[in-house]
Design an enzyme around this catalytic site. Sequence first.
Site, PDB file in Angstrom:
ATOM      1  N   ASP A  62      84.703 -48.682   9.670  1.00  0.00           N
ATOM      2  CA  ASP A  62      83.399 -48.013   9.658  1.00  0.00           C
ATOM      3  C   ASP A  62      83.088 -47.451   8.270  1.00  0.00           C
ATOM      4  O   ASP A  62      83.991 -47.024   7.552  1.00  0.00           O
ATOM      5  CB  ASP A  62      83.431 -46.875  10.691  1.00  0.00           C
ATOM      6  CG  ASP A  62      82.037 -46.331  10.978  1.00  0.00           C
ATOM      7  OD1 ASP A  62      81.045 -47.008  10.650  1.00  0.00           O
ATOM      8  OD2 ASP A  62      81.946 -45.224  11.532  1.00  0.00           O
ATOM      9  N   ASN A 113      80.833 -48.958   5.814  1.00  0.00           N
ATOM     10  CA  ASN A 113      80.427 -49.855   4.721  1.00  0.00           C
ATOM     11  C   ASN A 113      79.057 -49.469   4.161  1.00  0.00           C
ATOM     12  O   ASN A 113      78.850 -49.450   2.941  1.00  0.00           O
ATOM     13  CB  ASN A 113      80.336 -51.310   5.211  1.00  0.00           C
ATOM     14  CG  ASN A 113      81.675 -51.888   5.588  1.00  0.00           C
ATOM     15  OD1 ASN A 113      82.705 -51.283   5.330  1.00  0.00           O
ATOM     16  ND2 ASN A 113      81.661 -53.061   6.205  1.00  0.00           N
ATOM     17  N   TRP A 137      79.193 -46.184   2.194  1.00  0.00           N
ATOM     18  CA  TRP A 137      79.894 -46.430   0.918  1.00  0.00           C
ATOM     19  C   TRP A 137      78.905 -46.996  -0.095  1.00  0.00           C
ATOM     20  O   TRP A 137      78.859 -46.571  -1.248  1.00  0.00           O
ATOM     21  CB  TRP A 137      81.035 -47.405   1.160  1.00  0.00           C
ATOM     22  CG  TRP A 137      81.872 -47.737  -0.039  1.00  0.00           C
ATOM     23  CD1 TRP A 137      83.013 -47.112  -0.450  1.00  0.00           C
ATOM     24  CD2 TRP A 137      81.640 -48.809  -0.983  1.00  0.00           C
ATOM     25  NE1 TRP A 137      83.518 -47.707  -1.585  1.00  0.00           N
ATOM     26  CE2 TRP A 137      82.690 -48.752  -1.935  1.00  0.00           C
ATOM     27  CE3 TRP A 137      80.659 -49.801  -1.117  1.00  0.00           C
ATOM     28  CZ2 TRP A 137      82.781 -49.653  -3.002  1.00  0.00           C
ATOM     29  CZ3 TRP A 137      80.750 -50.684  -2.179  1.00  0.00           C
ATOM     30  CH2 TRP A 137      81.802 -50.604  -3.109  1.00  0.00           C
ATOM     31  N   ARG A 184      73.328 -52.345   1.389  1.00  0.00           N
ATOM     32  CA  ARG A 184      74.376 -52.277   2.424  1.00  0.00           C
ATOM     33  C   ARG A 184      75.329 -53.464   2.328  1.00  0.00           C
ATOM     34  O   ARG A 184      76.531 -53.335   2.553  1.00  0.00           O
ATOM     35  CB  ARG A 184      73.735 -52.232   3.814  1.00  0.00           C
ATOM     36  CG  ARG A 184      73.015 -50.926   4.108  1.00  0.00           C
ATOM     37  CD  ARG A 184      72.354 -50.980   5.482  1.00  0.00           C
ATOM     38  NE  ARG A 184      73.316 -51.172   6.557  1.00  0.00           N
ATOM     39  CZ  ARG A 184      74.062 -50.197   7.073  1.00  0.00           C
ATOM     40  NH1 ARG A 184      73.939 -48.961   6.630  1.00  0.00           N
ATOM     41  NH2 ARG A 184      74.908 -50.446   8.043  1.00  0.00           N
ATOM     42  N   HIS A 196      79.517 -54.204   2.778  1.00  0.00           N
ATOM     43  CA  HIS A 196      80.202 -55.173   3.645  1.00  0.00           C
ATOM     44  C   HIS A 196      81.097 -56.095   2.813  1.00  0.00           C
ATOM     45  O   HIS A 196      82.202 -56.434   3.219  1.00  0.00           O
ATOM     46  CB  HIS A 196      79.182 -56.008   4.431  1.00  0.00           C
ATOM     47  CG  HIS A 196      78.372 -55.192   5.397  1.00  0.00           C
ATOM     48  ND1 HIS A 196      78.929 -54.240   6.222  1.00  0.00           N
ATOM     49  CD2 HIS A 196      77.037 -55.175   5.671  1.00  0.00           C
ATOM     50  CE1 HIS A 196      77.978 -53.676   6.964  1.00  0.00           C
ATOM     51  NE2 HIS A 196      76.826 -54.229   6.647  1.00  0.00           N
ATOM     52  N   LEU A 232     101.834 -62.961  11.345  1.00  0.00           N
ATOM     53  CA  LEU A 232     100.814 -62.062  11.906  1.00  0.00           C
ATOM     54  C   LEU A 232      99.722 -62.846  12.656  1.00  0.00           C
ATOM     55  O   LEU A 232      99.334 -63.930  12.221  1.00  0.00           O
ATOM     56  CB  LEU A 232     100.184 -61.297  10.729  1.00  0.00           C
ATOM     57  CG  LEU A 232      99.006 -60.399  11.025  1.00  0.00           C
ATOM     58  CD1 LEU A 232      99.454 -59.171  11.800  1.00  0.00           C
ATOM     59  CD2 LEU A 232      98.328 -59.970   9.719  1.00  0.00           C
TER      60      LEU A 232
HETATM   61  C1  FPP Z   1      80.793 -50.892   9.737  1.00  0.00           C
HETATM   62  O1  FPP Z   1      80.112 -50.299   8.668  1.00  0.00           O
HETATM   63  C2  FPP Z   1      81.089 -52.273   9.484  1.00  0.00           C
HETATM   64  C3  FPP Z   1      80.552 -53.346  10.125  1.00  0.00           C
HETATM   65  C4  FPP Z   1      79.525 -53.253  11.157  1.00  0.00           C
HETATM   66  C5  FPP Z   1      80.924 -54.703   9.807  1.00  0.00           C
HETATM   67  C6  FPP Z   1      82.341 -54.921   9.430  1.00  0.00           C
HETATM   68  C7  FPP Z   1      82.371 -56.020   8.467  1.00  0.00           C
HETATM   69  C8  FPP Z   1      83.190 -56.107   7.393  1.00  0.00           C
HETATM   70  C9  FPP Z   1      84.248 -55.154   7.072  1.00  0.00           C
HETATM   71  C10 FPP Z   1      83.024 -57.182   6.432  1.00  0.00           C
HETATM   72  C11 FPP Z   1      83.481 -58.507   6.762  1.00  0.00           C
HETATM   73  C12 FPP Z   1      84.550 -58.645   7.752  1.00  0.00           C
HETATM   74  C13 FPP Z   1      85.263 -59.761   7.842  1.00  0.00           C
HETATM   75  C14 FPP Z   1      86.263 -59.910   8.908  1.00  0.00           C
HETATM   76  C15 FPP Z   1      85.069 -60.820   6.878  1.00  0.00           C
HETATM   77  P1  FPP Z   1      78.639 -49.814   8.882  1.00  0.00           P
HETATM   78  O2  FPP Z   1      77.734 -50.854   8.349  1.00  0.00           O
HETATM   79  O3  FPP Z   1      78.416 -49.451  10.299  1.00  0.00           O
HETATM   80  O4  FPP Z   1      78.616 -48.539   7.983  1.00  0.00           O
HETATM   81  P2  FPP Z   1      77.735 -47.237   8.170  1.00  0.00           P
HETATM   82  O5  FPP Z   1      78.166 -46.603   9.458  1.00  0.00           O
HETATM   83  O6  FPP Z   1      78.086 -46.426   6.986  1.00  0.00           O
HETATM   84  O7  FPP Z   1      76.311 -47.680   8.184  1.00  0.00           O
END
Ligand code: FPP
Length: 236
Positions: free
Chosen positions: A16, A18, A21, A29, A33, A127
């Site tokens: 959580d 991204n 950040w 955004r 990611h 893994l």
């Molecule tokens: C949460 O951050 C993250 C996601 C919804 C997506 C997760 C994806 C990745 C880590 C990238 C790619 C993954 C792979 C397996 C290649 P958020 O966008 O909800 O952050 P926020 O809460 O700060 O808005």
Amino acid sequence: MPSPSSIPRHIAIIMDGNGRWAKERGLPRLAGHRAGAESVRECVEACKELGVEYLTLYAFSSENWNRPAAEVTALMLLLERFLGEKADELMKQNVRLRAIGHLDRLPEKTRRKLDKAINRTAGNTSLTLVLALSYGSREEIVEAARSLAADAAAGKLDPATIDCATFASRLYTADIPDPDLLVRTSGELRVSNFLLWQISYAEIVIFKKFWPDFHQADLFEAAQEYARRHRRFGAL
Ligand code: FPP
């Protein structure tokens, strides 16, 4: 590093933060990611080093479909790129890829790339990396209940024989052990519809930092915290 006997067999992570950040840095955004995908790579390496058998990542929830179309598309492209670019690395590292969730909802191209990577890595034995994609735990539980009800209605199953093991055998995770450790980043104290059945006895470790700031050392720290916990499974 914790002793081998106290290494979690299965780590599940809610990645959580991204978006926040990226926002902190004045970036789109998607940059968050992208940076988050790098943290995924580091975690895979750390889990391999520790001897963890399963790593499950909440990569896209069933609720994430409600995000703006541009972000959904960008996340799918990022996933496709990850599957394309990382497949060789997964082979080299002997990592097996699997996926859980409503995979039929993924765009056809994403699904094709996912299936290809899953098939290519199927024989790997270190893994197992499980991507939760279009995943929602309540939906998973409802589907399990529906399949048991259908078998009972067809006379193939006696409802009196249904127990926890029978139920678990109808979940996406049927042949995967329950997570021992659940990690969440960005400081939120929620489980967000992730593996609700499977995390019944998991130890939970929360990090305040956002997912793109989560590095190998943090995974080792989570494993160390896990090793310090005394798991009782409801007993004394
Ligand atoms: C949460 O951050 C993250 C996601 C919804 C997506 C997760 C994806 C990745 C880590 C990238 C790619 C993954 C792979 C397996 C290649 P958020 O966008 O909800 O952050 P926020 O809460 O700060 O808005």
